[in-house]
Write a protein that holds these residues in place. Sequence first.
Motif, PDB file in Angstrom:
ATOM      1  N   GLN A 175      45.988  41.012  46.962  1.00 51.11           N
ATOM      2  CA  GLN A 175      45.857  42.124  48.039  1.00 51.11           C
ATOM      3  C   GLN A 175      46.597  41.526  49.341  1.00 51.11           C
ATOM      4  O   GLN A 175      47.377  42.308  50.007  1.00 51.11           O
ATOM      5  CB  GLN A 175      44.430  42.456  48.359  1.00 51.11           C
ATOM      6  CG  GLN A 175      44.076  43.543  49.468  1.00 51.11           C
ATOM      7  CD  GLN A 175      42.936  44.081  49.632  1.00 51.11           C
ATOM      8  OE1 GLN A 175      42.232  43.512  48.997  1.00 51.11           O
ATOM      9  NE2 GLN A 175      42.757  45.049  50.645  1.00 51.11           N
ATOM     10  N   ARG A 176      46.552  40.199  49.574  1.00 54.18           N
ATOM     11  CA  ARG A 176      47.129  39.534  50.715  1.00 54.18           C
ATOM     12  C   ARG A 176      48.728  39.837  50.475  1.00 54.18           C
ATOM     13  O   ARG A 176      49.495  40.115  51.631  1.00 54.18           O
ATOM     14  CB  ARG A 176      46.675  38.353  50.921  1.00 54.18           C
ATOM     15  CG  ARG A 176      45.448  38.029  51.531  1.00 54.18           C
ATOM     16  CD  ARG A 176      45.471  36.431  51.939  1.00 54.18           C
ATOM     17  NE  ARG A 176      45.652  35.626  50.938  1.00 54.18           N
ATOM     18  CZ  ARG A 176      44.572  35.135  50.161  1.00 54.18           C
ATOM     19  NH1 ARG A 176      43.238  35.587  50.060  1.00 54.18           N
ATOM     20  NH2 ARG A 176      44.849  34.326  48.861  1.00 54.18           N
ATOM     21  N   LYS A 228      51.210  52.079  46.011  1.00 53.92           N
ATOM     22  CA  LYS A 228      50.883  52.943  47.241  1.00 53.92           C
ATOM     23  C   LYS A 228      50.992  54.215  47.008  1.00 53.92           C
ATOM     24  O   LYS A 228      50.180  55.100  47.484  1.00 53.92           O
ATOM     25  CB  LYS A 228      51.673  52.350  48.459  1.00 53.92           C
ATOM     26  CG  LYS A 228      51.479  50.800  48.826  1.00 53.92           C
ATOM     27  CD  LYS A 228      52.271  50.239  49.972  1.00 53.92           C
ATOM     28  CE  LYS A 228      51.929  48.912  50.348  1.00 53.92           C
ATOM     29  NZ  LYS A 228      52.790  48.485  51.426  1.00 53.92           N
ATOM     30  N   LYS A 235      45.575  51.190  44.635  1.00 53.66           N
ATOM     31  CA  LYS A 235      44.707  50.238  43.807  1.00 53.66           C
ATOM     32  C   LYS A 235      44.899  50.044  42.383  1.00 53.66           C
ATOM     33  O   LYS A 235      45.852  50.909  41.890  1.00 53.66           O
ATOM     34  CB  LYS A 235      43.188  50.859  44.101  1.00 53.66           C
ATOM     35  CG  LYS A 235      42.875  52.048  43.103  1.00 53.66           C
ATOM     36  CD  LYS A 235      41.574  52.720  43.230  1.00 53.66           C
ATOM     37  CE  LYS A 235      41.239  53.901  42.250  1.00 53.66           C
ATOM     38  NZ  LYS A 235      39.999  54.156  42.127  1.00 53.66           N
ATOM     39  N   ALA A 261      42.336  38.380  43.030  1.00 54.45           N
ATOM     40  CA  ALA A 261      42.592  39.751  43.733  1.00 54.45           C
ATOM     41  C   ALA A 261      42.594  39.627  45.222  1.00 54.45           C
ATOM     42  O   ALA A 261      43.424  40.487  45.630  1.00 54.45           O
ATOM     43  CB  ALA A 261      40.928  40.592  43.545  1.00 54.45           C
ATOM     44  N   THR A 318      50.293  41.969  48.378  1.00 57.04           N
ATOM     45  CA  THR A 318      50.857  43.467  48.109  1.00 57.04           C
ATOM     46  C   THR A 318      50.226  44.435  48.945  1.00 57.04           C
ATOM     47  O   THR A 318      50.725  45.556  49.083  1.00 57.04           O
ATOM     48  CB  THR A 318      50.777  43.891  46.780  1.00 57.04           C
ATOM     49  OG1 THR A 318      49.170  43.802  46.357  1.00 57.04           O
ATOM     50  CG2 THR A 318      51.186  42.499  46.005  1.00 57.04           C
ATOM     51  N   GLY A 319      48.991  44.249  49.420  1.00 57.63           N
ATOM     52  CA  GLY A 319      48.325  45.518  50.096  1.00 57.63           C
ATOM     53  C   GLY A 319      47.460  46.174  48.884  1.00 57.63           C
ATOM     54  O   GLY A 319      46.695  47.051  49.218  1.00 57.63           O
ATOM     55  N   ILE A 320      47.411  45.885  47.675  1.00 58.46           N
ATOM     56  CA  ILE A 320      46.969  46.767  46.661  1.00 58.46           C
ATOM     57  C   ILE A 320      45.443  46.182  46.325  1.00 58.46           C
ATOM     58  O   ILE A 320      45.475  44.862  46.124  1.00 58.46           O
ATOM     59  CB  ILE A 320      47.745  46.581  45.426  1.00 58.46           C
ATOM     60  CG1 ILE A 320      49.029  47.297  45.801  1.00 58.46           C
ATOM     61  CG2 ILE A 320      47.055  47.280  44.160  1.00 58.46           C
ATOM     62  CD1 ILE A 320      50.018  46.900  44.572  1.00 58.46           C
ATOM     63  N   THR A 321      44.464  46.994  46.501  1.00 58.45           N
ATOM     64  CA  THR A 321      43.007  46.628  46.116  1.00 58.45           C
ATOM     65  C   THR A 321      42.961  46.451  44.479  1.00 58.45           C
ATOM     66  O   THR A 321      43.483  47.093  43.782  1.00 58.45           O
ATOM     67  CB  THR A 321      42.035  47.393  46.760  1.00 58.45           C
ATOM     68  OG1 THR A 321      42.334  48.745  46.212  1.00 58.45           O
ATOM     69  CG2 THR A 321      42.360  47.347  48.241  1.00 58.45           C
ATOM     70  N   VAL A 322      42.047  45.587  44.336  1.00 59.94           N
ATOM     71  CA  VAL A 322      41.794  45.586  42.810  1.00 59.94           C
ATOM     72  C   VAL A 322      40.343  45.790  42.573  1.00 59.94           C
ATOM     73  O   VAL A 322      39.345  45.496  43.106  1.00 59.94           O
ATOM     74  CB  VAL A 322      41.721  43.995  42.203  1.00 59.94           C
ATOM     75  CG1 VAL A 322      41.347  43.838  40.808  1.00 59.94           C
ATOM     76  CG2 VAL A 322      43.128  43.568  42.676  1.00 59.94           C
TER      77      VAL A 322
END
Length: 339
Positions: free
Chosen positions: A59-60, A34, A39, A55, A62-66
């Motif tokens: 994302q669900r 973050k 990302k 992905a 960790t909240g990190i986008t791929v």
Amino acid sequence: MRSKSFASLILPLVVLMVPRLLPAQDADLVDAAKKEGGKVVVYGSIENDTMDLIAAAFQRKTGITVEFWRAASTKVMDRVLGESRTGKPLYDVVLTITPPMEFMFREGALGKYDSMAARAFPKEVIHPDLGPSYRNSIIGIVYHAGVIKPAEAPKSLEDLLKPQFRGKVVMPDASQHTTTAQWLASLHKVLGTKEKAEKFIRDLAATKPLLVSSLTPAGERITTGETPIGIAFLKNVVFYGKKGIPLDYVRLGKFMGDGNAVALGSKPPHPGAGKAFLEFFLGEEGLKIMAGVGEFVTRKGIYPPLPDADKIELVEMIDMDKKAYAEKMAEYRKIFLQR
């Protein structure tokens, strides 16, 4: 090299499972990601639809986008090496078949990362530099069962040469696609002798198969029914079956394929996000997603829902260096394109 039963690589898990991510490690990596912008940038040859599922789940959690860029293995390698040589790589994670991954590692474009998730894999699939060979891309004869009835389908590789299949076969162009060049060069391991393999290759070229850029578009062309049979990944049977397209594969017994590796870049712009992605990708949840669409993952206890998957004997393809690839691809250019 020795033949290995696929089932032997995925024996039921009888030892203590390693957690997908240690809670403290999970939190630390996500916090770092973050701070880096939230990302991760991934280059690879896995299908977009499969990566989309991974992905979304990542994302669900960790909240990190791929951000994913996909191409055939050769093009992935070219882009990674090109960026690495500039000193300003844009990728965090790379995943494709093992030979180009080894070359990228030797060129300094990839780094080592001791993943916690890797500890749940059998020792025999662990590469000393790249970690687990997380899946085997198994290649065989796939056909559209709505066009070619199973009773009329080939029963062997040689059956693909029969007159009724002339003009109906699709395969990757081995003069451009490294994995197909390696597959053709390894055929003697399943056909018995180099003489039989060389004759099969010449006879196959004489049938004038439709040549496409790689194994993924070969599978896509089979689904249309225009070229209803060809050389493609077995996973297409499951992947497209979920979309209502009736594909099947020829039960050859022995199949060849290639291992796939995933690695952190040597200078990832988002190292925390890259590591978090690797832990998820190699963890139980990530690999179950892959197996669900037909991938032959190597982590213990996870199977693809492919009929007779437990009867498949995987024969490793021969190792080839850069010179051998160049020589074989030039040879196949003459055989398939200059007739």
